[in-house]
Design a protein around this motif. Structure first.
Motif, PDB file in Angstrom:
ATOM      1  N   GLY A   1      55.125 -49.111  69.772  1.00 31.79           N
ATOM      2  CA  GLY A   1      56.143 -49.348  70.767  1.00 31.79           C
ATOM      3  C   GLY A   1      55.985 -50.872  71.173  1.00 31.79           C
ATOM      4  O   GLY A   1      56.362 -51.343  70.334  1.00 31.79           O
ATOM      5  N   ASN A   2      55.442 -51.105  71.992  1.00 28.81           N
ATOM      6  CA  ASN A   2      55.772 -52.561  72.631  1.00 28.81           C
ATOM      7  C   ASN A   2      54.466 -53.125  72.574  1.00 28.81           C
ATOM      8  O   ASN A   2      54.209 -54.244  72.966  1.00 28.81           O
ATOM      9  CB  ASN A   2      56.355 -52.617  74.164  1.00 28.81           C
ATOM     10  N   THR A   3      53.361 -52.362  72.194  1.00 29.41           N
ATOM     11  CA  THR A   3      51.988 -52.683  72.495  1.00 29.41           C
ATOM     12  C   THR A   3      51.494 -53.421  71.039  1.00 29.41           C
ATOM     13  O   THR A   3      51.579 -52.825  69.877  1.00 29.41           O
ATOM     14  CB  THR A   3      50.972 -51.856  72.613  1.00 29.41           C
ATOM     15  N   PRO A   4      51.115 -54.910  71.078  1.00 32.79           N
ATOM     16  CA  PRO A   4      50.746 -55.333  69.860  1.00 32.79           C
ATOM     17  C   PRO A   4      49.267 -54.874  69.510  1.00 32.79           C
ATOM     18  O   PRO A   4      48.489 -54.565  70.360  1.00 32.79           O
ATOM     19  CB  PRO A   4      50.827 -57.104  70.274  1.00 32.79           C
TER      20      PRO A   4
ATOM     21  N   THR B   1      43.223 -52.929  66.948  1.00 34.88           N
ATOM     22  CA  THR B   1      43.204 -51.964  68.065  1.00 34.88           C
ATOM     23  C   THR B   1      44.648 -52.113  68.787  1.00 34.88           C
ATOM     24  O   THR B   1      44.821 -53.103  69.094  1.00 34.88           O
ATOM     25  CB  THR B   1      41.880 -52.194  68.998  1.00 34.88           C
ATOM     26  N   TRP B   2      45.085 -51.038  69.146  1.00 33.03           N
ATOM     27  CA  TRP B   2      46.029 -50.918  70.173  1.00 33.03           C
ATOM     28  C   TRP B   2      45.752 -50.105  71.326  1.00 33.03           C
ATOM     29  O   TRP B   2      45.278 -49.091  71.282  1.00 33.03           O
ATOM     30  CB  TRP B   2      47.347 -50.134  69.398  1.00 33.03           C
ATOM     31  N   ASN B   3      45.865 -50.425  72.506  1.00 36.40           N
ATOM     32  CA  ASN B   3      45.509 -49.601  73.840  1.00 36.40           C
ATOM     33  C   ASN B   3      46.775 -49.401  74.339  1.00 36.40           C
ATOM     34  O   ASN B   3      47.614 -50.275  75.027  1.00 36.40           O
ATOM     35  CB  ASN B   3      44.780 -50.675  74.774  1.00 36.40           C
ATOM     36  N   LEU B   4      47.180 -48.148  74.166  1.00 35.54           N
ATOM     37  CA  LEU B   4      48.678 -47.593  74.407  1.00 35.54           C
ATOM     38  C   LEU B   4      48.645 -47.017  75.989  1.00 35.54           C
ATOM     39  O   LEU B   4      47.711 -46.080  76.385  1.00 35.54           O
ATOM     40  CB  LEU B   4      48.998 -46.445  73.471  1.00 35.54           C
ATOM     41  N   PRO B   5      49.419 -47.258  76.867  1.00 36.26           N
ATOM     42  CA  PRO B   5      49.519 -46.916  78.120  1.00 36.26           C
ATOM     43  C   PRO B   5      50.086 -45.660  78.291  1.00 36.26           C
ATOM     44  O   PRO B   5      49.804 -44.630  79.238  1.00 36.26           O
ATOM     45  CB  PRO B   5      50.366 -47.776  78.959  1.00 36.26           C
ATOM     46  N   ALA B   6      50.777 -45.024  77.357  1.00 37.34           N
ATOM     47  CA  ALA B   6      51.138 -43.890  77.122  1.00 37.34           C
ATOM     48  C   ALA B   6      51.591 -43.474  75.819  1.00 37.34           C
ATOM     49  O   ALA B   6      51.428 -44.314  74.775  1.00 37.34           O
ATOM     50  CB  ALA B   6      52.617 -43.803  77.840  1.00 37.34           C
ATOM     51  N   ALA B   7      51.788 -42.078  75.333  1.00 38.66           N
ATOM     52  CA  ALA B   7      51.751 -41.745  74.048  1.00 38.66           C
ATOM     53  C   ALA B   7      53.192 -42.285  73.415  1.00 38.66           C
ATOM     54  O   ALA B   7      54.341 -42.564  74.416  1.00 38.66           O
ATOM     55  CB  ALA B   7      51.960 -40.065  73.812  1.00 38.66           C
ATOM     56  N   VAL B   8      53.263 -42.378  72.034  1.00 37.54           N
ATOM     57  CA  VAL B   8      54.520 -43.170  71.502  1.00 37.54           C
ATOM     58  C   VAL B   8      54.735 -42.544  70.463  1.00 37.54           C
ATOM     59  O   VAL B   8      53.980 -42.306  69.401  1.00 37.54           O
ATOM     60  CB  VAL B   8      54.100 -44.646  71.180  1.00 37.54           C
TER      61      VAL B   8
ATOM     62  N   GLY C   1      58.082 -38.109  62.422  1.00 34.87           N
ATOM     63  CA  GLY C   1      57.484 -37.322  63.399  1.00 34.87           C
ATOM     64  C   GLY C   1      56.260 -37.881  63.800  1.00 34.87           C
ATOM     65  O   GLY C   1      55.467 -37.069  64.920  1.00 34.87           O
ATOM     66  N   ALA C   2      55.572 -38.795  63.618  1.00 32.37           N
ATOM     67  CA  ALA C   2      54.247 -39.164  64.088  1.00 32.37           C
ATOM     68  C   ALA C   2      54.212 -39.538  65.641  1.00 32.37           C
ATOM     69  O   ALA C   2      55.158 -40.073  66.171  1.00 32.37           O
ATOM     70  CB  ALA C   2      53.656 -40.540  63.335  1.00 32.37           C
ATOM     71  N   VAL C   3      53.314 -39.204  66.360  1.00 33.59           N
ATOM     72  CA  VAL C   3      52.960 -39.485  67.761  1.00 33.59           C
ATOM     73  C   VAL C   3      51.718 -40.025  67.877  1.00 33.59           C
ATOM     74  O   VAL C   3      50.788 -39.529  67.674  1.00 33.59           O
ATOM     75  CB  VAL C   3      53.153 -38.162  68.515  1.00 33.59           C
ATOM     76  N   PHE C   4      51.731 -41.291  68.213  1.00 33.51           N
ATOM     77  CA  PHE C   4      50.426 -42.088  68.725  1.00 33.51           C
ATOM     78  C   PHE C   4      49.829 -41.700  70.099  1.00 33.51           C
ATOM     79  O   PHE C   4      50.788 -41.839  71.223  1.00 33.51           O
ATOM     80  CB  PHE C   4      50.497 -43.376  68.506  1.00 33.51           C
ATOM     81  N   PRO C   5      48.881 -41.135  70.314  1.00 34.88           N
ATOM     82  CA  PRO C   5      48.361 -41.048  71.667  1.00 34.88           C
ATOM     83  C   PRO C   5      48.127 -41.851  72.599  1.00 34.88           C
ATOM     84  O   PRO C   5      47.831 -42.905  72.134  1.00 34.88           O
ATOM     85  CB  PRO C   5      47.138 -39.887  71.441  1.00 34.88           C
ATOM     86  N   LYS C   6      48.146 -41.428  73.947  1.00 32.49           N
ATOM     87  CA  LYS C   6      47.839 -42.634  75.101  1.00 32.49           C
ATOM     88  C   LYS C   6      46.342 -42.833  74.634  1.00 32.49           C
ATOM     89  O   LYS C   6      45.428 -42.065  74.248  1.00 32.49           O
ATOM     90  CB  LYS C   6      47.968 -41.755  76.318  1.00 32.49           C
ATOM     91  N   GLY C   7      46.093 -43.904  74.885  1.00 31.42           N
ATOM     92  CA  GLY C   7      44.768 -44.621  74.821  1.00 31.42           C
ATOM     93  C   GLY C   7      44.376 -45.640  73.692  1.00 31.42           C
ATOM     94  O   GLY C   7      45.448 -46.075  73.380  1.00 31.42           O
ATOM     95  N   THR C   8      43.122 -45.489  73.115  1.00 29.47           N
ATOM     96  CA  THR C   8      42.962 -46.534  72.079  1.00 29.47           C
ATOM     97  C   THR C   8      43.244 -45.808  70.702  1.00 29.47           C
ATOM     98  O   THR C   8      42.928 -44.870  70.446  1.00 29.47           O
ATOM     99  CB  THR C   8      41.419 -46.963  71.921  1.00 29.47           C
ATOM    100  N   VAL C   9      43.986 -46.565  69.973  1.00 27.75           N
ATOM    101  CA  VAL C   9      44.401 -46.501  68.547  1.00 27.75           C
ATOM    102  C   VAL C   9      43.756 -47.688  67.497  1.00 27.75           C
ATOM    103  O   VAL C   9      43.972 -48.702  67.988  1.00 27.75           O
ATOM    104  CB  VAL C   9      45.631 -46.189  68.265  1.00 27.75           C
ATOM    105  N   SER C  10      43.075 -47.127  66.555  1.00 27.13           N
ATOM    106  CA  SER C  10      42.228 -48.089  65.791  1.00 27.13           C
ATOM    107  C   SER C  10      42.531 -47.900  64.146  1.00 27.13           C
ATOM    108  O   SER C  10      42.668 -46.821  63.762  1.00 27.13           O
ATOM    109  CB  SER C  10      40.745 -48.168  65.750  1.00 27.13           C
TER     110      SER C  10
END
Length: 689
Positions: A41-44, A62-69, A167-176
């Motif tokens: 999304g907009n998160t680097p 690491t991406w810290n996502l405020p919402a699912a993307v 169709g991928a959905v990255f969940p809210k929170g930390t993705v690494s």
């Protein structure tokens, strides 16, 4: 002051962390030009570096996502700081839409090197086990000199490559996403670009699982062998055992293939998957399997099983030679019958028998018309010599092998290669693979014959042949053989043979010819004691080990440690070839005093029984029952040759097959165990390497 403090920490501590705002640490800048990360999304992504050792760097994004993307894919690109001449990846990605799906992450790595530097990128499998919301993948673009680790859905294309899927959905929170960078400029690492990665993968993930007892929680494999022979010669005997009379002798062997409709528990009408036949070729070889049966019968005093083995030996000797050459298949005519409006394949019986060759070739699917295949003949003749040397001094086996060898060496070209296929009538080489590493199996056969006869002609021919393979195939990674293009994975058959795929700077490869070459090099070292053969042999073995699973993926429903894949254009796990490979790995381990090789060998042997339907394998048994609920105790011993062949699996039986090839499944696994038992003793399986 901030930067000086960070650098002080770097030099004082064995492990340090550097923010992405800092340059790539120290000497690693010699190997890594840049690491680029997509946004989610907009998160680097925030990149951190951890110097694990002077030759190992750990990178995490690491991406810290405020919402699912919702986003189809995520790429992290690693740009080497040098121009490679050598590239390796576990699967081909010939076009930009292709990726290396996590389905084939057996021993995942992307390796590049030139004459001065080596870089290997290895996904963090510990992190992958935790990060399960979106699948991982890799890619290697040799043209752009870019190595990619990514996340996103994939789908199977061709047989079997993977492409990106939406169709991928990255969940809210930390993705690494994390990976290790292994680097070296040492001469031995550049000569063997696989060893550093092979050792790291096993020590990091394989050895701990091995010490826990994976892939089988037992050291006694005799119960698997017993169930194999009860299945073939008792419970499934009417479908498996084939018997006929030739020249006044009763001969026989287990049939090439049976499927689940031939189970004694199947309530429907049986249907034969392929033509009824018995094979003695470089893949499915009844003579090899019969030796395991003979060894077991000798050890247990079972004369009935011994007679089955002897009948199979007689069948092998019944293949008539034409100027020394001989066919590899005996089969029956087939017919299609209609029952209640449905078609079923039936054999017309052994009275309609004919002799032919393997239909896995570039010329025809008709076994009757298939040409002679040198690899098939050399492999079978090799096992004739093993039988003669270790089981019975049957002079006919030696004479048969000598007759063939004398014809074989007359075919050798000026450079040293043996051709692949011969015309049935003229006995002249056809046009495919005449400078291929299929030559290596003939080297091993000739060296075996030289050891028995002392005839220098066989040794000289073998030396010339192996030197040709070393010069033309080994360093280039040109591992092309009959299975590479003319089995189930036929992608590239028209346009890739003899050529590298530009985007990957790799040939389409199959590990049969890697194994044959590693075996030939070891045998040549024993004969000549020249170190160059051992050095090249270890390099080839390490390349082979890049196909061996070193971990237990959470998305695989069967045990995987020690099992082998097949090629960089297919998707199997736990393929039956691991039973063939196991003793060679052990031989290198014993010679080189390599604990990791010894462990890998035992893991490969155990993995050879993992796919068996039996209470001894409760996890695998659940998968079989999910797929074929009618299976019961009479089916114990049924075993598919591999797992996940189509590139997809799940916990409800997807990835489980429908057939057993005795000579490339349970019978092959039993043979390997019985041979290793005879060569190394029962204590080997209780050794805590």
């Amino acid at each position: 002051m901030k930067y000086k403090w960070l650098m002080a920490v770097f030099f004082l501590l064995p492990v340090c962390v550097v923010r992405a705002a800092e340059p790539i640490p120290g000497k690693f800048r010699m190997y890594l030009k840049e690491i680029r990360s997509d946004r989610i999304g907009n998160t680097p992504g925030v990149i951190t570096y951890q110097v694990v050792s002077p030759d190992r760097l750990y990178v995490r994004i690491t991406w810290n996502l405020p919402a699912a993307v919702s986003q189809d894919s995520l790429n992290v690109s690693v740009l080497p700081a040098f121009t490679p001449g050598f590239n390796w990846a576990p699967l081909l990605t010939p076009e930009k839409h292709h990726v290396i799906a996590q389905h084939v992450f057996r021993a995942p790595a992307l390796i590049v090197a030139n004459d001065a530097k080596l870089l290997s990128v290895v996904p963090d499998l510990d992190l992958l086990q935790q990060e399960r919301s979106v699948p991982w993948y890799m890619d290697m673009d040799a043209i752009r000199n870019q190595l990619v680790l990514g996340m996103g859905n994939t789908t199977v294309k061709e047989h079997v490559l993977f492409t990106r899927a939406p169709g991928a959905v990255f969940p809210k929170g930390t993705v690494s996403l994390g990976f290790y960078c292994l680097v070296s400029e040492k001469k031995d690492a550049l000569q063997n670009p696989f060893q550093q990665t092979v050792s790291f993968l096993w020590s990091k993930w394989g050895a701990p699982l091995y010490r826990e007892g994976e892939p089988l929680q037992r050291t006694d494999l005799d119960p698997y062998v017993k169930q194999t022979y009860e299945w073939a010669f008792k419970n499934w005997r009417p479908a498996v055992w084939q018997e006929l009379e030739l020249d006044g002798k009763k001969v026989g062997a287990p049939v090439f293939i049976v499927n689940m409709t031939q189970s004694p528990n199947y309530k429907g009408i049986p249907n034969q998957r392929e033509f009824r036949s018995v094979w003695n070729q470089a893949w499915f070889n009844s003579l090899r399997s019969a030796q395991g049966l003979y060894r077991y019968a000798r050890r247990t005093g079972n004369d009935t099983l011994k007679q089955y083995a002897l009948q199979t030996k007689e069948l092998a000797l019944s293949f008539r030679q034409q100027q020394g050459f001989f066919k590899s298949v005996v089969a029956t005519e087939m017919e299609e019958v209609t029952v209640d409006g449905k078609q079923y394949m039936r054999s017309k019986g052994w009275d309609t028998r004919y002799w032919g060759n393997s239909n896995r070739n570039p010329y025809t699917w008709d076994a009757r018309m298939a040409p002679y295949h040198i690899a098939d003949m050399s492999f079978t003749a090799y096992w004739m010599l093993v039988w003669h040397n270790e089981l019975e001094k049957d002079r006919r086996l030696l004479e048969y092998a000598e007759t063939y060898a004398n014809a074989l060496i007359r075919l050798q070209d000026k450079e040293g290669f043996f051709p692949a296929w011969l015309d049935l009538k003229e006995l002249q080489p056809l046009q495919h693979l005449n400078r291929s590493p299929e030559t290596s199996i003939s080297v091993t056969f000739l060296l075996k014959l030289y050891a028995v006869t002392g005839d220098e002609r066989y040794r000289s021919s073998a030396v010339k042949a192996l030197d040709a393979v070393m010069k033309n195939n080994l360093q280039q990674g040109q591992w092309e053989d009959f299975e590479t293009y003319w089995s189930c994975s036929r992608i590239g058959t028209e346009e890739w043979v003899g050529k590298k795929i530009p985007r990957n700077n790799m040939y389409k490869q199959n590990n049969f010819s890697i194994f044959w070459t590693a075996q030939a090099l070891l045998e040549m070292y024993h004969v000549t004691r020249e170190k160059k053969y051992l050095v090249a042999g270890q390099r080839t073995l390490d390349e082979l080990l890049m196909w061996q699973a070193v971990w237990q993926p959470p998305y695989m429903a069967v045990r995987t440690l020690g099992g082998f894949g097949v090629m960089n254009g297919d998707a199997e796990w736990n393929d039956s070839r691991q039973s063939l490979f196991a003793e060679l790995i052990l031989q290198y381990g014993q010679l080189l005093h390599r604990k990791d090789y010894n462990q890998r060998a035992i893991a490969a042997l155990k993995a050879s029984f993992v796919m068996m339907y039996t209470p001894l394998n409760p996890g695998t048994m659940q998968q079989w029952q999910a797929r074929w609920p009618f299976f019961n105790a009479k089916d114990y011993g049924f075993m598919m040759e591999n797992y996940g062949h189509g590139g997809v699996t799940d916990a409800q039986g997807l990835g489980i097959g429908e057939f057993t090839i005795y000579d490339w499944g349970n019978g092959a696994a039993a043979e390997a165990y019985n041979r290793i038992y005879d060569h190394f003793g029962a204590g080997l399986f209780r050794t805590n390497f």
